[in-house]
Design a protein around this motif. Structure first.
Motif, PDB file in Angstrom:
ATOM      1  N   ALA A  76       0.832  -1.212   0.000  1.00 42.44           N
ATOM      2  CA  ALA A  76       0.000   0.000   0.000  1.00 42.44           C
ATOM      3  C   ALA A  76       0.860   1.252   0.000  1.00 42.44           C
ATOM      4  CB  ALA A  76      -0.905  -0.003   1.225  1.00 42.44           C
ATOM      5  N   TYR A  77       2.048   1.174   0.609  1.00 43.66           N
ATOM      6  CA  TYR A  77       2.942   2.339   0.567  1.00 43.66           C
ATOM      7  C   TYR A  77       4.381   1.843   0.481  1.00 43.66           C
ATOM      8  CZ  TYR A  77       4.810   6.930   0.807  1.00 43.66           C
ATOM      9  OH  TYR A  77       5.454   8.092   0.441  1.00 43.66           O
ATOM     10  N   LEU A  78       5.138   2.399  -0.430  1.00 44.70           N
ATOM     11  CA  LEU A  78       6.518   1.936  -0.629  1.00 44.70           C
ATOM     12  C   LEU A  78       7.334   3.105  -1.146  1.00 44.70           C
ATOM     13  CD1 LEU A  78       8.467  -0.513  -0.730  1.00 44.70           C
ATOM     14  CD2 LEU A  78       7.608  -1.002  -3.019  1.00 44.70           C
ATOM     15  N   GLU A  79       8.356   3.489  -0.374  1.00 45.93           N
ATOM     16  CA  GLU A  79       9.213   4.605  -0.814  1.00 45.93           C
ATOM     17  C   GLU A  79      10.640   4.337  -0.371  1.00 45.93           C
ATOM     18  OE1 GLU A  79       7.908   8.485   0.424  1.00 45.93           O
ATOM     19  OE2 GLU A  79       9.589   9.529  -0.541  1.00 45.93           O
ATOM     20  N   ARG A  80      11.571   4.812  -1.167  1.00 45.54           N
ATOM     21  CA  ARG A  80      12.972   4.762  -0.773  1.00 45.54           C
ATOM     22  C   ARG A  80      13.421   6.185  -0.486  1.00 45.54           C
ATOM     23  NH1 ARG A  80      15.596   2.441  -5.097  1.00 45.54           N
ATOM     24  NH2 ARG A  80      15.563   0.328  -4.177  1.00 45.54           N
ATOM     25  N   VAL A  81      14.028   6.357   0.657  1.00 44.70           N
ATOM     26  CA  VAL A  81      14.418   7.694   1.122  1.00 44.70           C
ATOM     27  C   VAL A  81      15.844   7.620   1.658  1.00 44.70           C
ATOM     28  CG1 VAL A  81      12.032   8.217   1.787  1.00 44.70           C
ATOM     29  CG2 VAL A  81      13.628   7.260   3.472  1.00 44.70           C
ATOM     30  N   THR A  82      16.331   8.789   2.069  1.00 41.76           N
ATOM     31  CA  THR A  82      17.581   8.823   2.840  1.00 41.76           C
ATOM     32  C   THR A  82      17.419   9.863   3.951  1.00 41.76           C
ATOM     33  OG1 THR A  82      19.925   9.327   2.765  1.00 41.76           O
ATOM     34  CG2 THR A  82      18.536  10.445   1.141  1.00 41.76           C
ATOM     35  N   VAL A  83      18.327   9.832   4.895  1.00 45.02           N
ATOM     36  CA  VAL A  83      18.271  10.791   6.014  1.00 45.02           C
ATOM     37  C   VAL A  83      19.615  11.522   6.084  1.00 45.02           C
ATOM     38  CG1 VAL A  83      16.497   9.693   7.435  1.00 45.02           C
ATOM     39  CG2 VAL A  83      18.873   8.883   7.613  1.00 45.02           C
ATOM     40  N   SER A  84      20.131  11.886   4.878  1.00 45.69           N
ATOM     41  CA  SER A  84      21.486  12.442   4.828  1.00 45.69           C
ATOM     42  C   SER A  84      21.497  13.964   4.854  1.00 45.69           C
ATOM     43  CB  SER A  84      22.187  11.940   3.555  1.00 45.69           C
ATOM     44  OG  SER A  84      22.350  10.525   3.680  1.00 45.69           O
ATOM     45  N   THR A  85      20.347  14.597   4.630  1.00 49.31           N
ATOM     46  CA  THR A  85      20.274  16.071   4.730  1.00 49.31           C
ATOM     47  C   THR A  85      18.992  16.406   5.489  1.00 49.31           C
ATOM     48  OG1 THR A  85      18.866  16.354   2.798  1.00 49.31           O
ATOM     49  CG2 THR A  85      21.253  16.242   2.392  1.00 49.31           C
ATOM     50  N   PRO A  86      18.935  17.606   6.085  1.00 52.79           N
ATOM     51  CA  PRO A  86      17.697  17.977   6.785  1.00 52.79           C
ATOM     52  C   PRO A  86      16.454  17.823   5.912  1.00 52.79           C
ATOM     53  CG  PRO A  86      19.440  19.527   7.340  1.00 52.79           C
ATOM     54  CD  PRO A  86      20.002  18.600   6.293  1.00 52.79           C
ATOM     55  N   GLN A  87      16.584  18.193   4.664  1.00 51.65           N
ATOM     56  CA  GLN A  87      15.398  18.070   3.780  1.00 51.65           C
ATOM     57  C   GLN A  87      15.036  16.582   3.620  1.00 51.65           C
ATOM     58  OE1 GLN A  87      18.057  19.868   3.267  1.00 51.65           O
ATOM     59  NE2 GLN A  87      17.191  21.946   3.329  1.00 51.65           N
ATOM     60  N   ASP A  88      16.089  15.773   3.384  1.00 48.00           N
ATOM     61  CA  ASP A  88      15.820  14.331   3.238  1.00 48.00           C
ATOM     62  C   ASP A  88      15.143  13.779   4.494  1.00 48.00           C
ATOM     63  OD1 ASP A  88      16.978  14.301   0.785  1.00 48.00           O
ATOM     64  OD2 ASP A  88      18.906  13.495   1.435  1.00 48.00           O
ATOM     65  N   ILE A  89      15.615  14.259   5.646  1.00 52.37           N
ATOM     66  CA  ILE A  89      15.079  13.746   6.922  1.00 52.37           C
ATOM     67  C   ILE A  89      13.593  14.089   7.028  1.00 52.37           C
ATOM     68  CG2 ILE A  89      15.212  13.992   9.436  1.00 52.37           C
ATOM     69  CD1 ILE A  89      18.297  14.467   8.982  1.00 52.37           C
ATOM     70  N   ARG A  90      13.257  15.308   6.641  1.00 53.35           N
ATOM     71  CA  ARG A  90      11.823  15.703   6.705  1.00 53.35           C
ATOM     72  C   ARG A  90      11.002  14.833   5.775  1.00 53.35           C
ATOM     73  NH1 ARG A  90      13.265  21.391   7.451  1.00 53.35           N
ATOM     74  NH2 ARG A  90      12.778  21.869   9.658  1.00 53.35           N
ATOM     75  N   ASN A  91      11.561  14.594   4.578  1.00 52.86           N
ATOM     76  CA  ASN A  91      10.831  13.761   3.614  1.00 52.86           C
ATOM     77  C   ASN A  91      10.710  12.322   4.127  1.00 52.86           C
ATOM     78  OD1 ASN A  91       9.678  13.043   0.998  1.00 52.86           O
ATOM     79  ND2 ASN A  91      11.560  11.842   0.820  1.00 52.86           N
ATOM     80  N   ALA A  92      11.788  11.841   4.741  1.00 48.96           N
ATOM     81  CA  ALA A  92      11.764  10.463   5.259  1.00 48.96           C
ATOM     82  C   ALA A  92      10.670  10.323   6.318  1.00 48.96           C
ATOM     83  CB  ALA A  92      13.125  10.111   5.862  1.00 48.96           C
TER      84      ALA A  92
END
Lengths: 249, 352, 80
Positions: free
Chosen positions: A173-189
């Motif tokens: 139902a939900y599937l995403e690949r993210v990273t937590v390497s920048t503040p923006q990435d962290i918010r998106n994650a």
């Protein structure tokens, strides 16, 4: 202007110090999960299944009911829990060795059954706890303690693309690949993880977020260098993308 | 207590017994000679608001059982020899996390792929531990369909009493045979033991529960192991079960469990016709093994004759029980061959 | 728009000196302390001024060591 806390630690963490190496991204992801548990108000009905790996202690870092599954079997344990208690929120937290090597079958079939479960999958391209061996997601050419000459496809096969694989599963139902390497990435994650929880809470289906993460110690880099290496190399092999979103806003 | 009496296949009787014991969760994987248990559960559990799930493997199965058991609910799985081998790591975790649940192993010829005939060659795995670490399963071996029903219910009670996995060690014959059985009434779920003091149900206005077999500190892990050993010591004291047949003035003692324990009764009757006084000692709890009573019986006979459908596994426990008081002889068939009363009689008479 | 004032507090004992907050801070208001904590790390330390309460350091910290305050530093900050 009255002084108030703008950013403070989430309640759902137990306060125990994390056992991870300096700069390890596990800790960031832990905090995001705890923030989401707080925000969704589900601390009292959440059950966590920790894997075998660096995050084997994770069940102690969250103030929720928890257990540790045998290596690779977290999603089977979680399935048993969810089938027994359909109205609780059950999530697994697993590394690449746990989920993409020994636990591949359990992962594929939990996703395929559309189990109402949430999985946070930490992809840091090595086996961390055991000292930096090759993982299914190790990049070609990447040196690890079991690919001292760099991973060679001829002998070691290719990096496994879990999210791409699971995106073919109707039960997801939900599937995403993210990273937590920048503040923006962290918010998106965080947004992604929230949706993976909502996939379960709204009874839609299986939710999984693959988090590309650093392993400074076993990569032999400083935490900051590791983030740079990840952004330059891992995201090429593992593109950041929303694969499935049946959750909506 | 109103009970129903009907003709049932062993596998289905075991499944129905579990449901009547309040089990509402079954995870399983097909394997001959016990697939009927899963099939029966897939029909019956929905009728009682239960949950049936066919899994992708026995490895997934045992871990789903772990997950369901960790919530404090009654849960069961069933398999046969190769399948139970795949479950051993999970069994060790379940014992280490002290989770009550019930396994059924309908044993078949082995090792390896073996065959699908009845056998008893999984005795060591069941009683000495097929997984890693110091743990024990409470192991019960039925020799009739009626007993399989009763022992399945007992298995759930013992699993709860000791917070430990229990195992019904049957075999292909018991699984596939049909016999009349009296089924106990459905248990009222509200009378099931309450595990809310440790179960994982969500830390709602309480401290979080942590259920795990894990402890990185050896002294902590030793304390956990001491707790397990205390349980096992208590079980040895309280849970030894067996049946005796014509042992009163027997000159020789025949020992066998499950299907063989049943065949030995005919052997005793045959030998009695020839004026030879023998009796049967049939262990029902294979762990804890009924050493105490066996030791007493061994005092009064010339020798003990153990028969198994294997190369001889329980015979080692018989020797432990008899402790050299009298000779212990063995006769066995392997590969899933079921010994006949006649061949057992002639093997016995050679020892006279 | 007046520049937002803020400040941060870092749990120097819990900090492992990984430097991710220092790297993330857009106004370079954090540095490594010259002292050691009990774990033997040089923990991160707020330089004392310049913080715009953006929270990047909080977001980037893998050990939840940082609390970010909005508004001027006061002896006893008011918890939300």
């Amino acid at each position: 202007m009255e002084t108030k806390i703008a950013f403070g630690g989430p309640k759902s963490l137990s306060g125990k110090e994390f056992t991870y190496c300096p700069g390890c991204h596990h800790g960031i992801v832990h905090r995001l999960i705890a923030e989401i548990i707080d925000e969704l108000g589900i601390q009292g009905k959440t059950i966590m299944v920790a894997p075998v790996g660096c995050s084997v202690f994770a069940y102690e870092f969250f103030d929720v009911d928890g257990t540790v599954a045998p290596h690779g079997r977290a999603l089977a344990v979680a399935t048993g829990m969810k089938r027994a208690l359909p109205d609780r929120v059950v999530f697994t937290y697993q590394g690449d060795g746990d989920l993409a090597a020994i636990g591949t079958a359990e992962t594929v079939h939990a996703a395929n059954r559309g189990e109402k479960l949430t999985t946070i999958f930490i992809n840091n391209a090595v086996y961390g706890m055991t000292g930096g061996q090759m993982a299914p997601t190790t990049l070609l050419g990447q040196k690890t303690t079991t690919t001292p000459y760099g991973r060679r496809a001829k002998n070691d096969g290719y990096p496994v693309h879990i999210s791409e694989m699971l995106s073919t599963m109707v039960g997801v139902a939900y599937l995403e690949r993210v990273t937590v390497s920048t503040p923006q990435d962290i918010r998106n994650a965080k947004k992604a993880i929230r949706k993976a929880f909502l996939a379960q809470i709204k009874n839609i289906g299986f939710g999984l977020v693959e988090v590309l993460s650093t392993c400074p110690t076993n990569w032999g880099m400083s935490p900051v260098e590791a983030q740079r290496w990840l952004l330059e190399n891992m995201t090429k092999e593992f593109p950041l993308k929303v694969f499935v979103d049946k959750v909506g806003d | 207590m109103k009970t129903e009496k009907l003709m049932m296949k062993g596998n289905e009787a075991i499944a129905e017994a579990a449901i009547r014991a309040g089990c509402r969760l079954y995870f399983g994987y097909p394997i001959t000679p016990q697939s009927e248990i899963a099939e029966y559960m897939s029909r019956r559990l929905p009728e009682v608001d239960g949950t049936f799930l066919q899994t992708e493997s026995e490895v997934a199965t045992v871990n789903m059982v772990y997950g369901a058991a960790s919530t404090g609910k009654r849960v069961m799985t069933s398999t046969s020899s190769p399948g139970f081998s795949l479950m051993q790591e999970g069994v060790s975790y379940i014992a280490g996390a002290e989770l009550p649940c019930v396994f059924v192993n309908v044993v078949r010829g082995g090792p390896g792929l073996g065959d699908i005939q009845p056998a008893q060659s999984d005795y060591f795995q069941a009683t000495k531990g097929g997984g890693h670490g110091d743990y024990k399963l409470l192991v019960l071996a039925p020799s009739t369909i009626q007993e399989a029903v009763e022992l399945t219910q007992l298995a759930f009670d013992l699993a709860d009493k000791y917070r430990n996995p229990a195992l019904i060690l049957a075999d292909g014959m018991i699984g596939q045979m049909m016999e009349p059985v009296e089924l106990p009434p459905m248990r009222d779920l509200s009378t099931l033991p309450d595990h809310s003091d440790w179960a994982l149900t969500g830390a709602n206005e309480r401290e979080p529960h942590k259920v795990t077999s894990f402890n990185i500190d050896p002294y902590g892990l030793e304390e956990m192991n001491k707790r397990y050993q205390e349980k096992y010591t208590r079980a040895v004291r309280e849970e030894q079960r067996w049946e005796e047949y014509k042992t009163d003035n027997a000159e020789y003692l025949l020992v066998g469990y499950g299907t063989v324990g049943r065949i030995l009764k005919s052997v005793v009757d045959k030998l009695a016709e020839e004026g030879i006084a023998t009796g049967v000692f049939r262990p029902i709890s294979l762990w804890p093994f009924p050493y105490t009573r066996l030791r007493e019986l061994a005092e009064a006979v010339k020798f003990v004759f153990t028969v198994e459908m294997s190369s001889g596994q329980m015979v080692e426990d018989v020797r432990l029980g008899v402790e050299g008081r009298v000779p212990v002889h063995f006769y066995g068939r392997m590969g899933g061959v079921v010994p006949t009363p006649d061949e057992i009689c002639s093997a016995f008479k050679k020892l006279l | 728009m007046a520049k937002v004032q803020g400040y941060i507090e870092i749990d120097s004992e819990r900090c492992k000196g990984c430097g991710l907050c220092i790297n993330a801070c857009p106004v370079k208001a954090i540095e490594f302390s010259s002292e050691f904590n009990s774990k033997g790390y040089h923990p991160a330390k707020y330089k004392g001024e310049g913080c715009i309460a953006c929270g990047f350091c909080y977001l980037s910290c893998p050990d939840v060591c940082i609390t970010v305050f909005h508004g001027a530093r006061r002896k006893t900050p008011v918890g939300v």
